[in-house]
Design an enzyme around this catalytic site. Structure first.
Site, PDB file in Angstrom:
ATOM      1  N   ASP A  65      11.701   0.712  -2.592  1.00 55.57           N
ATOM      2  CA  ASP A  65      10.536  -0.083  -1.640  1.00 55.57           C
ATOM      3  C   ASP A  65      11.227  -0.882  -0.682  1.00 55.57           C
ATOM      4  O   ASP A  65      12.483  -0.773  -0.652  1.00 55.57           O
ATOM      5  CB  ASP A  65       9.423  -0.873  -2.425  1.00 55.57           C
ATOM      6  CG  ASP A  65       7.976  -0.608  -1.885  1.00 55.57           C
ATOM      7  OD1 ASP A  65       8.072  -0.587  -0.591  1.00 55.57           O
ATOM      8  OD2 ASP A  65       7.061  -1.010  -2.261  1.00 55.57           O
ATOM      9  N   GLU A  94      -1.331  -4.674   0.726  1.00 60.94           N
ATOM     10  CA  GLU A  94      -0.473  -5.142  -0.100  1.00 60.94           C
ATOM     11  C   GLU A  94      -0.342  -6.763  -0.018  1.00 60.94           C
ATOM     12  O   GLU A  94      -0.313  -7.241   1.281  1.00 60.94           O
ATOM     13  CB  GLU A  94       0.991  -4.330  -0.386  1.00 60.94           C
ATOM     14  CG  GLU A  94       1.303  -4.071   1.138  1.00 60.94           C
ATOM     15  CD  GLU A  94       2.884  -3.470   1.033  1.00 60.94           C
ATOM     16  OE1 GLU A  94       3.535  -3.453   0.012  1.00 60.94           O
ATOM     17  OE2 GLU A  94       3.114  -2.796   2.146  1.00 60.94           O
TER      18      GLU A  94
END
Ligand code: BGC
Length: 604
Positions: A300, A486
Site C-alpha cells: 500500500d 481512509e
C-alpha cells in the site's frame, strides 16, 4: 445381420470415444501450452534482465511528483498509479494520451517491457468526472446479487480501460469488525460468505479473459485484517487469533485466488504489532505457498519506508508503491540489500516473474495501448442503467408503518428535506472524483430529488427544514454522513465523525415528525449508525448507503415501480454502548443484541 450391426455400432462407439479423448487432450495441451508459453516467455525475458531492470519492474510510481521526465526509461519503472493529485490530462483522450506517452517511454527501453497502469476505481472509474459511479461495496453487499456485482465490475473495467488503465485496486474484501472504521463502506459485508460471493463476482467481472482491451487486472485488498483492528482504527493493530483469520478473513482471498485475481495489496495494519507488509508467514507461507496465489503482492501507499524496507520484500512483497519520496530510497535500498546478500536473487526473480507473468496474461506486449473507441462508453446510458439497478437493489427498508410507502403519485404535497437530497457528491461518499469525496454535484449524475421530481409535480424542496411546509402530506427527509475516506473517516475525537446523526439532521426529522407530517427517512451513510430514536419516531426508514451517480433510482422504489429487495449487509446496532468494546459492535459475540439482525430487510 443384427450381429453385424452390433459390431458396426461398437466400432462407431470406439472411434467416437477415441475422438473425444483426443479432443480433450488437445484442449488440455492447448491450455497447458498457453500457461507454458507464458512461463517460457517470462523465463526468457528474466534471463536477459539486469538487477536494475528487475528492481525497476518492482517499482510503481505516480505519473506526477515521483518522477521527472525520462525516469520511466532510466529507472525501468514497472507500473504507474493515478490517484489524488494532478489529472493526467483534459478528458478521456487526454488521459489516454498521457498514458500512451509514458507507455512509449517504457517500450523504448532496451527490453521494451510495457507498464501496468493502476487506479483506485473502487465503485466505477470514480476518479474520472462523468464516469458511471456505482453504489459503494456496502450497497452492493445489500443487493445479495453477485451477477449484478459482476456486471458492475465489467462496466468499471471498460470505463477504466477507456481512461487509460489496465489495473484497478479493487475489490476491497475486508470483513469490518468495528463500524467505527472509516472504510466500512469499501467492504461488502460483515459476513464472510457474502464477501466471498461478491469477491468472486467482482474479480470475474473485472478480469474476464484478461487479455482483451475491455478488461483489467483486479486487486483483492487489504491483506489482511484491515477491518479487524482494535477500535476500528485505520492502519491500527489487530489482535484477532489465527483461528479467526482463517475462519473469517481468509476465505474471500481464497475465493479471489481461485478466480485468478492478478494482484493482492498488503494492508496498513499490524497483527500483534507485526506490520502485515513484513509478515512472511501470512504473505509467503499462507497466501503464496498454501493458497497458491501466483500474482503480484503490492504494497500500500509508501509501504517500503513505512513497514521495514527490505524486510517487506523478504516477506514476499513483489511490487512497491514507491511514492512520496520512496522511489530512490526503494531502488537503491533494494539494490544494496541484494548486493550485500540480505535479499536473495531468488526472491527478486520470483517477484519479477510474477509481475511479468501478469503482463503476459494481460497481453500487454501485443496490446500495450488503450483503445480510443471505448471512450464513448464512459457514463453511457447502458452503464448508468446497470448502476441504477444496483441503487434500487441496494436499498434496505427498515420500517414502513401504515404503508406510507410506496408513495401515492397523486399525493398533493411532498416536501423533500436535507442537503443530501440534492447533492450527488454527498450521496456518493469518499473515493468519488477526489480521494475524500466532494460536496458538489458532478457531471452526469442525478440526485435523489431529481428522481422524485420525475414522479410528481407536487414536490417542494426545503433543504434545511425551515418548517414552512408542515402542511405537506408526506416529508421525505434525507440525512446522513458527509463524505470521507481512509483515516479521516474513522469515528473518534480527532476526525469529528460520530455514530449518530448531527443535531441539524435530527432537527430536520423532528421538524416534520413533531408537526404530525408522515415522515420517510432516507439515510445516506457508509455504515450503520445509531438512529434508534429516529427509527421509532418516523413512519418509514430506508438505509440507502452510498448510492453513487444514479440517485434517481431511489424514487423508482419509493413510488413503487420496483419493490425493496435489499438485505442488511451488517447487523444494525441499537445503542452507543454496543460500540464500547474493542470490536464493538461485534455481533458474532452473542452477548450484544442488534436492533436489526444481519439480513433484515422489508418489502412491499
Ligand atoms: C489505500 C489503498 C489505495 C492506495 C492507492 C492507500 O492509501 O489504502 O486502498 O489503493 O492508497 O491510492
Amino acid at each position: 445381420m443384427a450381429k453385424r450391426l452390433n459390431i458396426l455400432y461398437r466400432l462407431m462407439f470406439l472411434v467416437f470415444g477415441f475422438g473425444i479423448v483426443l479432443c480433450c487432450q488437445k484442449v488440455e495441451t492447448k491450455k497447458l501450452s498457453h500457461d507454458a508459453m507464458i512461463a517460457y516467455r517470462v523465463d526468457s525475458l528474466l534471463a536477459l534482465m539486469t538487477l536494475e531492470e528487475k528492481i525497476g519492474q518492482m517499482t510503481q510510481v505516480r505519473h506526477f511528483s515521483d518522477i521527472q521526465k525520462g525516469d520511466i526509461g532510466t529507472k525501468y519503472i514497472g507500473s504507474v498509479i493515478h490517484t489524488n493529485g494532478p489529472l493526467p490530462g483534459e478528458g478521456a483522450y487526454g488521459w489516454q494520451a498521457k498514458f500512451t506517452a509514458l507507455q512509449k517511454e517504457a517500450l523504448s527501453t532496451r527490453l521494451g517491457i510495457p507498464l501496468l497502469f493502476g487506479v483506485d476505481a473502487v465503485h466505477g472509474q470514480n476518479t474520472f468526472k462523468g464516469a458511471t459511479i456505482f453504489p459503494h461495496n456496502i450497497g452492493l453487499g445489500a443487493t445479495r446479487n453477485p451477477d449484478l456485482v459482476q456486471k458492475a465490475a465489467q462496466i468499471t473495467a471498460i470505463e477504466a480501460q477507456a481512461t487509460g488503465f489496465n489495473w484497478v485496486f479493487s475489490p476491497c474484501v475486508a470483513i469490518p469488525y468495528n463500524e467505527k472504521w472509516g472504510r466500512v463502506y469499501e467492504a461488502f459485508s460483515e459476513s464472510t460468505e457474502v464477501t466471498q460471493a461478491m469477491a468472486k463476482a467482482s474479480v470475474r467481472g473485472h478480469q474476464g479473459n484478461l487479455s482483451d482491451r475491455t478488461t483489467v487486472m483486479a486487486t483483492a485488498k487489504h491483506y489482511i485484517g484491515d477491518g479487524a483492528t482494535d477500535f476500528g482504527i485505520e492502519g491500527g493493530n489487530t489482535t484477532v487469533s489465527s483461528n479467526e483469520i482463517n475462519k473469517r478473513l481468509l476465505p474471500p482471498y481464497q475465493e479471489a485466488v481461485k478466480e485468478g485475481v492478478g494482484a493482492i495489496m498488503a494492508s496498513f495494519n499490524t497483527l500483534n504489532d507485526m506490520p502485515l507488509h513484513a509478515h512472511k508467514a501470512l504473505i509467503t507461507d499462507t497466501l503464496k505457498t498454501k493458497i497458491g496465489f501466483d500474482g503480484i503482492v503490492l504494497t500500500d501507499w509508501k509501504g517500503y519506508s513505512k513497514y521495514g524496507k527490505n524486510a517487506i520484500v523478504n516477506a514476499g512483497v513483489d511490487m512497491v508503491m514507491a511514492v512520496d519520496g520512496d522511489l530512490d530510497l526503494f531502488q537503491n535500498g533494494l539494490k544494496n540489500g541484494v548486493e550485500k546478500g540480505s535479499v536473495s536473487m531468488d526472491r527478486i526473480n520470483d517477484a519479477v516473474k510474477r509481475i511479468l507473468r501478469q503482463k503476459y496474461r494481460l497481453d500487454l506486449f501485443n496490446k500495450p495501448f488503450p483503445d480510443t473507441t471505448l471512450i464513448q462508453k464512459i457514463g453511457s446510458l447502458d452503464h448508468r442503467n446497470t448502476a441504477r439497478q444496483a441503487v434500487r437493489e441496494s436499498l434496505v427498508l427498515l420500517k414502513n408503518d401504515n404503508n406510507v410507502l410506496p408513495i401515492d403519485k397523486q399525493v398533493k404535497k411532498i416536501v423533500v428535506v436535507g442537503e443530501h437530497a440534492h447533492n450527488s457528491g454527498l450521496q456518493s461518499g469518499g473515493w468519488t472524483i477526489s480521494w475524500q469525496g466532494d460536496i458538489e454535484n458532478y457531471e452526469g449524475a442525478t440526485t435523489i430529488l431529481d428522481g422524485l421530481k420525475r414522479y410528481s409535480n407536487n414536490i417542494i424542496y426545503d433543504a434545511d427544514a425551515t418548517g414552512n411546509h408542515v402542511d405537506a402530506d408526506i416529508a421525505i427527509v434525507v440525512v446522513g454522513e458527509k463524505p470521507y475516506a481512509e483515516f479521516f473517516g474513522d469515528i473518534n475525537e480527532n476526525t469529528g465523525f460520530k455514530l449518530t446523526l448531527s443535531e441539524a439532521h435530527k432537527k430536520y426529522i423532528n421538524t416534520y415528525v413533531n408537526a404530525g407530517v408522515r415522515t420517510v427517512v432516507i439515510l445516506i451513510s457508509g455504515r450503520p449508525l445509531v438512529v434508534t430514536d429516529q427509527l421509532r419516531a418516523v413512519d418509514a426508514f430506508v438505509a440507502a448507503w452510498l448510492p453513487g451517480s444514479e440517485g434517481d433510482g431511489i424514487a423508482e422504489v419509493l413510488f413503487g415501480d420496483y419493490d425493496f429487495s435489499g438485505k442488511l449487509p451488517h447487523s444494525w446496532p441499537e445503542s452507543l454502548e454496543d460500540f464500547s468494546g474493542r470490536f464493538g459492535p461485534n455481533f458474532w459475540d452473542n452477548s450484544i443484541k442488534p436492533l436489526f439482525q444481519f439480513g433484515y430487510g422489508l418489502s412491499y
